[in-house]
Design an enzyme around this catalytic site. Structure first.
Site, PDB file in Angstrom:
ATOM      1  N   TYR A 140      -3.114  -5.872   4.948  1.00  0.00           N
ATOM      2  CA  TYR A 140      -3.570  -5.240   3.720  1.00  0.00           C
ATOM      3  C   TYR A 140      -4.906  -5.908   3.373  1.00  0.00           C
ATOM      4  O   TYR A 140      -5.404  -6.739   4.118  1.00  0.00           O
ATOM      5  CB  TYR A 140      -2.534  -5.427   2.616  1.00  0.00           C
ATOM      6  CG  TYR A 140      -1.335  -4.506   2.713  1.00  0.00           C
ATOM      7  CD1 TYR A 140      -0.764  -4.148   3.945  1.00  0.00           C
ATOM      8  CD2 TYR A 140      -0.744  -3.981   1.566  1.00  0.00           C
ATOM      9  CE1 TYR A 140       0.330  -3.311   4.023  1.00  0.00           C
ATOM     10  CE2 TYR A 140       0.358  -3.134   1.637  1.00  0.00           C
ATOM     11  CZ  TYR A 140       0.891  -2.803   2.867  1.00  0.00           C
ATOM     12  OH  TYR A 140       1.969  -1.966   2.938  1.00  0.00           O
ATOM     13  N   GLN A 171       5.914  -6.725  -6.485  1.00  0.00           N
ATOM     14  CA  GLN A 171       4.960  -7.022  -5.417  1.00  0.00           C
ATOM     15  C   GLN A 171       3.667  -6.283  -5.731  1.00  0.00           C
ATOM     16  O   GLN A 171       3.666  -5.062  -5.902  1.00  0.00           O
ATOM     17  CB  GLN A 171       5.490  -6.579  -4.061  1.00  0.00           C
ATOM     18  CG  GLN A 171       4.569  -6.969  -2.913  1.00  0.00           C
ATOM     19  CD  GLN A 171       5.031  -6.379  -1.586  1.00  0.00           C
ATOM     20  OE1 GLN A 171       5.030  -5.165  -1.417  1.00  0.00           O
ATOM     21  NE2 GLN A 171       5.433  -7.233  -0.665  1.00  0.00           N
TER      22      GLN A 171
END
Length: 408
Positions: free
Chosen positions: A173, A103
């Site tokens: 994010y 990720q």
């Protein structure tokens, strides 16, 4: 349980250029097991357990594309020093017959400025209550630098032996915060209209796709709902994923929800472990969590496949393979996902409780999950992510004489 038209969740499947032994993916859960941004033996053992336990692919989370993009000072980012340890990890997972995904992303306003020694980035100046600091507005230079950093992370993922990258476009994010009208108040080409707010995410995915070059799979993990008033929601998520499909930059979509910045429990559902969070927080955050944490860490009712209702709307709008996340606990809900047209399922908490659950489901489809959705695993990412009901021993982070960049 399934029909001839419904895939068997435990049969082999193809994800982009990668063949997986089944359709079950260990979802990204920050492990809290890297040390000084290097792989540890604990981190390797963590993922080997899921590979040995039967998953088709396990996801290493979270590998920041830039130093200032880490949400924890020990998180891996893609340096020369980290590469040998990452190769140890991928080799160990492959030896158990599973694939492994990295990720990648940039924490943006969720990043930890104190631990990183640098201000966090945001579409526009933003106060982060958890770190008691201001995130600075990302310049166009920052946007281009972070985009290229995603490409470099992808090239390094290929070099380190990963089979896929999952690009983090969720949870507010950096890329997700650009998508959010609540956080993004820019007036340039990266703010205002949805097309402008999605520009950064699309540029990231183009850079990642080109860097991957068809050698590894590319997955986009994107919010359907920030879980806060005025945030990004399903009505905007659907056109964005349609643009990603049209761009041809994604092999599969994993839809998620919630904001690590503003409403973290919205993703997890179930109990909010306020006491456990307070116990691991330094002062003055410990007092803050105890005093007002219930207003930030809200409880939401849990049910199996709790993201399906919204993900179904996305499924109807695109032809891309999709990974269903959220409340995947056993064979009935896995089969439901297959019947609904999802290509894969992603499990997190149920596997933290029982890393071998997939193998046991293969032996007996009626095997129930032992996860009780207490969410007390969540605060353990500060000390090594685990189910608190399982004793897995102590962590081992001393130097062990392995290749440079690997800490045991």
């Amino acid at each position: 349980m399934t029909t001839p038209e419904t895939p068997d969740v435990l049969a082999p499947a193809v994800l982009g250029p990668v063949k997986l032994r089944n359709r079950v993916i260990k979802a990204a859960t920050y492990e809290g097991l890297s040390h000084k941004s290097l792989v540890t033996r604990d981190l390797v053992d963590f993922h080997v357990a899921y590979a040995r336990g039967g998953v088709g692919m396990t996801t290493v989370a979270y590998c920041a594309v830039a130093r200032e993009g880490r949400t924890d000072r020990h998180q891996i980012h893609w340096t020369d020093e980290a590469m040998p340890g990452l190769r140890v990890l991928t080799d160990a997972v492959h030896a158990e017959g599973a694939a492994v995904c990295a990720q990648i992303g940039h924490g943006g306003p969720v990043a930890n400025p104190k631990g990183n020694g640098a201000p966090a980035l945001s579409p526009t100046k933003h106060f982060h209550a958890t770190t008691l600091s201001w995130a600075r507005e990302a310049s166009v230079h920052d946007i281009r630098r972070v985009t290229e950093a995603h490409a470099e992370a992808t090239r390094r993922a290929v070099e380190a032996g990963f089979d896929a990258v999952e690009v983090h476009l969720g949870h507010n994010y950096l890329a997700s915060s650009f998508l959010s009208p609540r956080i993004n108040h820019r007036t340039d080409a990266y703010g205002g209209s949805l097309e402008n707010r999605a520009r950064f995410a699309r540029e990231i995915m183009r850079a990642v796709h080109d860097a991957a070059g068809g050698r590894i799979a590319v997955v986009a993990k994107m919010n359907m709902d920030d879980g806060v008033p005025g945030g990004f929601w399903l009505d905007e998520a659907i056109p964005v994923v349609q643009w990603l499909e049209r761009d041809g930059t994604v092999d599969a979509l994993e839809m998620t929800a919630g904001s690590s910045l503003l409403n973290p429990m919205y993703l997890f559902k179930g109990d909010a472990p306020l006491k456990e969070f307070a116990d691991v927080m330094p002062q003055p955050m410990k007092l803050g969590v105890r005093a007002v944490g219930k207003h930030f860490l809200r409880s939401y009712p849990y049910q199996d496949a709790y993201l399906l209702q919204d993900a179904r709307q996305v499924r109807a709008a695109v032809r891309l393979p999709m990974i269903l996340l959220g409340g995947i606990t056993g064979r009935p809900v896995m089969d439901l996902a297959m019947r609904e047209g999802f290509a894969f399922v992603a499990m997190a908490r149920a596997l933290l409780r029982e890393p071998d659950l997939v193998n046991r489901l293969r032996d007996d489809a009626s095997t129930p999950s032992l996860c009780i959705h207490c969410n007390k695993c969540m605060p353990t990412n500060f000390t090594g992510t685990r189910c608190v009901l399982v004793d897995r021993g102590t962590t081992r982070r001393e130097t062990w004489g392995k290749p440079a960049g690997y800490v045991a």
